[in-house]
Design a protein around this motif. Sequence first.
Motif, PDB file in Angstrom:
ATOM      1  N   VAL A  64     109.046  26.397  19.492  1.00  0.00           N
ATOM      2  CA  VAL A  64     108.040  27.539  20.134  1.00  0.00           C
ATOM      3  C   VAL A  64     108.655  28.829  19.629  1.00  0.00           C
ATOM      4  CG1 VAL A  64     107.364  28.782  22.046  1.00  0.00           C
ATOM      5  CG2 VAL A  64     107.267  26.186  21.901  1.00  0.00           C
ATOM      6  N   ALA A  65     109.966  29.214  19.865  1.00  0.00           N
ATOM      7  CA  ALA A  65     110.355  30.475  19.317  1.00  0.00           C
ATOM      8  C   ALA A  65     110.545  30.860  17.818  1.00  0.00           C
ATOM      9  CB  ALA A  65     111.621  30.456  19.987  1.00  0.00           C
ATOM     10  N   VAL A  66     110.918  29.900  17.008  1.00  0.00           N
ATOM     11  CA  VAL A  66     111.160  30.096  15.681  1.00  0.00           C
ATOM     12  C   VAL A  66     109.989  29.980  14.701  1.00  0.00           C
ATOM     13  CG1 VAL A  66     112.610  29.356  13.827  1.00  0.00           C
ATOM     14  CG2 VAL A  66     113.516  29.581  16.051  1.00  0.00           C
ATOM     15  N   VAL A  67     109.258  28.765  14.886  1.00  0.00           N
ATOM     16  CA  VAL A  67     108.097  28.556  13.771  1.00  0.00           C
ATOM     17  C   VAL A  67     107.018  29.650  13.930  1.00  0.00           C
ATOM     18  CG1 VAL A  67     106.359  26.992  13.482  1.00  0.00           C
ATOM     19  CG2 VAL A  67     108.749  25.967  13.701  1.00  0.00           C
ATOM     20  N   PRO A  68     106.531  30.121  12.832  1.00  0.00           N
ATOM     21  CA  PRO A  68     105.412  30.999  12.901  1.00  0.00           C
ATOM     22  C   PRO A  68     104.420  30.203  13.730  1.00  0.00           C
ATOM     23  CG  PRO A  68     106.242  30.807  10.520  1.00  0.00           C
ATOM     24  CD  PRO A  68     106.794  29.739  11.695  1.00  0.00           C
ATOM     25  N   LYS A  69     103.594  31.164  14.325  1.00  0.00           N
ATOM     26  CA  LYS A  69     102.441  30.656  15.320  1.00  0.00           C
ATOM     27  C   LYS A  69     101.205  30.488  14.389  1.00  0.00           C
ATOM     28  CE  LYS A  69     105.072  31.428  18.692  1.00  0.00           C
ATOM     29  NZ  LYS A  69     106.714  30.868  18.192  1.00  0.00           N
ATOM     30  N   THR A  70     100.612  29.511  14.624  1.00  0.00           N
ATOM     31  CA  THR A  70      99.291  29.037  13.989  1.00  0.00           C
ATOM     32  C   THR A  70      98.717  28.581  14.780  1.00  0.00           C
ATOM     33  OG1 THR A  70      99.962  26.922  13.100  1.00  0.00           O
ATOM     34  CG2 THR A  70     100.255  28.981  11.597  1.00  0.00           C
ATOM     35  N   ALA A  71      97.333  28.174  14.821  1.00  0.00           N
ATOM     36  CA  ALA A  71      96.285  27.564  15.680  1.00  0.00           C
ATOM     37  C   ALA A  71      96.590  26.218  16.033  1.00  0.00           C
ATOM     38  CB  ALA A  71      94.903  27.909  15.558  1.00  0.00           C
ATOM     39  N   ILE A  72      96.913  25.507  15.012  1.00  0.00           N
ATOM     40  CA  ILE A  72      97.242  24.073  14.984  1.00  0.00           C
ATOM     41  C   ILE A  72      98.837  23.816  15.073  1.00  0.00           C
ATOM     42  CG2 ILE A  72      97.281  22.011  13.598  1.00  0.00           C
ATOM     43  CD1 ILE A  72      94.831  23.087  12.142  1.00  0.00           C
ATOM     44  N   GLY A  73      99.543  24.415  14.415  1.00  0.00           N
ATOM     45  CA  GLY A  73     101.241  24.103  14.807  1.00  0.00           C
ATOM     46  C   GLY A  73     101.919  24.677  15.879  1.00  0.00           C
ATOM     47  N   ASN A  74     101.300  25.532  16.754  1.00  0.00           N
ATOM     48  CA  ASN A  74     101.957  26.125  17.919  1.00  0.00           C
ATOM     49  C   ASN A  74     102.026  24.957  19.079  1.00  0.00           C
ATOM     50  OD1 ASN A  74     102.976  27.841  19.761  1.00  0.00           O
ATOM     51  ND2 ASN A  74     101.318  29.167  19.994  1.00  0.00           N
ATOM     52  N   LEU A  75     103.357  24.711  19.339  1.00  0.00           N
ATOM     53  CA  LEU A  75     103.361  23.667  20.508  1.00  0.00           C
ATOM     54  C   LEU A  75     102.916  24.083  21.830  1.00  0.00           C
ATOM     55  CD1 LEU A  75     107.225  22.419  19.790  1.00  0.00           C
ATOM     56  CD2 LEU A  75     104.929  21.108  19.650  1.00  0.00           C
ATOM     57  N   ILE A  76     102.554  25.196  22.060  1.00  0.00           N
ATOM     58  CA  ILE A  76     101.922  25.696  23.182  1.00  0.00           C
ATOM     59  C   ILE A  76     100.684  25.002  23.433  1.00  0.00           C
ATOM     60  CG2 ILE A  76     101.204  27.731  24.408  1.00  0.00           C
ATOM     61  CD1 ILE A  76     104.057  27.330  24.575  1.00  0.00           C
ATOM     62  N   ASN A  77      99.731  24.977  22.436  1.00  0.00           N
ATOM     63  CA  ASN A  77      98.671  24.068  22.162  1.00  0.00           C
ATOM     64  C   ASN A  77      98.764  22.785  22.768  1.00  0.00           C
ATOM     65  OD1 ASN A  77      97.232  26.264  21.331  1.00  0.00           O
ATOM     66  ND2 ASN A  77      97.481  25.967  19.201  1.00  0.00           N
ATOM     67  N   TRP A  78      99.856  22.131  22.724  1.00  0.00           N
ATOM     68  CA  TRP A  78     100.187  20.847  23.362  1.00  0.00           C
ATOM     69  C   TRP A  78     100.563  20.785  24.758  1.00  0.00           C
ATOM     70  CZ3 TRP A  78      99.795  16.414  20.345  1.00  0.00           C
ATOM     71  CH2 TRP A  78      99.308  16.226  19.184  1.00  0.00           C
ATOM     72  N   GLY A  79     100.320  21.981  25.439  1.00  0.00           N
ATOM     73  CA  GLY A  79     100.480  22.025  26.859  1.00  0.00           C
ATOM     74  C   GLY A  79      99.495  21.405  27.689  1.00  0.00           C
ATOM     75  N   ASN A  80      99.386  21.413  29.153  1.00  0.00           N
ATOM     76  CA  ASN A  80      98.203  20.900  29.810  1.00  0.00           C
ATOM     77  C   ASN A  80      97.386  21.746  29.841  1.00  0.00           C
ATOM     78  OD1 ASN A  80      96.836  19.933  31.681  1.00  0.00           O
ATOM     79  ND2 ASN A  80      98.428  18.999  33.042  1.00  0.00           N
ATOM     80  N   ILE A  81      96.162  21.607  29.148  1.00  0.00           N
ATOM     81  CA  ILE A  81      95.200  22.557  29.211  1.00  0.00           C
ATOM     82  C   ILE A  81      94.033  22.030  30.519  1.00  0.00           C
ATOM     83  CG2 ILE A  81      93.188  24.073  28.306  1.00  0.00           C
ATOM     84  CD1 ILE A  81      95.060  23.460  25.693  1.00  0.00           C
ATOM     85  N   PRO A  82      93.731  22.646  31.496  1.00  0.00           N
ATOM     86  CA  PRO A  82      93.012  22.164  32.717  1.00  0.00           C
ATOM     87  C   PRO A  82      91.317  22.020  32.138  1.00  0.00           C
ATOM     88  CG  PRO A  82      94.428  23.786  33.650  1.00  0.00           C
ATOM     89  CD  PRO A  82      94.669  23.662  32.180  1.00  0.00           C
ATOM     90  N   ARG A  83      91.090  20.859  32.565  1.00  0.00           N
ATOM     91  CA  ARG A  83      89.610  20.463  32.309  1.00  0.00           C
ATOM     92  C   ARG A  83      89.019  20.512  30.889  1.00  0.00           C
ATOM     93  NH1 ARG A  83      90.401  23.149  36.643  1.00  0.00           N
ATOM     94  NH2 ARG A  83      89.659  25.057  35.907  1.00  0.00           N
ATOM     95  N   SER A 159      97.407  27.304  28.593  1.00  0.00           N
ATOM     96  CA  SER A 159      98.436  26.112  28.405  1.00  0.00           C
ATOM     97  C   SER A 159      99.495  26.034  29.381  1.00  0.00           C
ATOM     98  CB  SER A 159      98.453  26.116  26.891  1.00  0.00           C
ATOM     99  OG  SER A 159      99.608  24.954  26.760  1.00  0.00           O
ATOM    100  N   HIS A 160      99.435  25.344  30.283  1.00  0.00           N
ATOM    101  CA  HIS A 160     100.546  25.178  31.297  1.00  0.00           C
ATOM    102  C   HIS A 160     101.687  24.234  30.565  1.00  0.00           C
ATOM    103  CE1 HIS A 160      98.245  26.709  34.830  1.00  0.00           C
ATOM    104  NE2 HIS A 160      97.220  25.858  33.909  1.00  0.00           N
ATOM    105  N   VAL A 161     102.841  24.988  30.603  1.00  0.00           N
ATOM    106  CA  VAL A 161     103.985  24.312  29.989  1.00  0.00           C
ATOM    107  C   VAL A 161     104.996  24.418  30.739  1.00  0.00           C
ATOM    108  CG1 VAL A 161     103.217  24.350  27.469  1.00  0.00           C
ATOM    109  CG2 VAL A 161     104.904  26.424  28.615  1.00  0.00           C
ATOM    110  N   GLY A 162     106.238  23.483  30.752  1.00  0.00           N
ATOM    111  CA  GLY A 162     107.417  23.592  31.368  1.00  0.00           C
ATOM    112  C   GLY A 162     107.622  22.263  32.428  1.00  0.00           C
ATOM    113  N   ALA A 163     108.742  22.096  32.927  1.00  0.00           N
ATOM    114  CA  ALA A 163     109.092  20.947  33.712  1.00  0.00           C
ATOM    115  C   ALA A 163     109.000  21.384  35.282  1.00  0.00           C
ATOM    116  CB  ALA A 163     110.391  20.487  33.157  1.00  0.00           C
TER     117      ALA A 163
END
Length: 192
Positions: A64-83, A159-163
């Motif tokens: 998340v911190a190093v890789v350039p942010k793209t719409a597909i490649g960003n790990l934040i997009n793999w978070g819990n997005i409600p509904r 996108s909700h992320v974290g433990a």
Amino acid sequence: RKLIMGDVTAVQLNAEETQETQSSAEPQQGGALVGLRQTWLEHRVAFVFLIVWIVVAFGAVIEVAVVPKTAIGNLINWGNIPRVPRGLIGIVTSPLIHANFGHFALNAVGIVILGCLMVIRGNRQFLGFTLSILLVGGFLLWIVGRNQTQIAGIYYYVSHVGASGMLFGYFGALMTIPIFERPFQIKSFVSA
């Protein structure tokens, strides 16, 4: 005289039995290290689970911190997005993804401490509680969590992320399990 000898013999036998009992109760050479090794062997599945979580989550932080942010490649997009249907995958993946290293470090400390306390309860209970917290907590977040935010008049999915859900799930389990394990009584501080 025979009576006295009989008593002395009985006392000596009892002393020998006590020494045998004490020597069998003492740990083998190594003391605390033997106890730690036995704990590791009994709960290795859960310890390995905690170690794998730390390694994978740390890798996700670096991604998340190093890789350039793209719409597909960003790990934040793999978070819990409600509904949102694509947010369902986040029920399982969001505890592994963190927004930054500080977020990861604070979650990791709590997960390791509370996770180790859960491991003491045994592998089966640890894995059962972990899966229950992960799936039930993640699904409830997916149902009732905030799914959009407005920034400068534009709506964005959240996108909700974290433990943190796992962390508070372990904390809640550790606080409530004793209530159900033995007869729970509220004792009065006022003595009669």
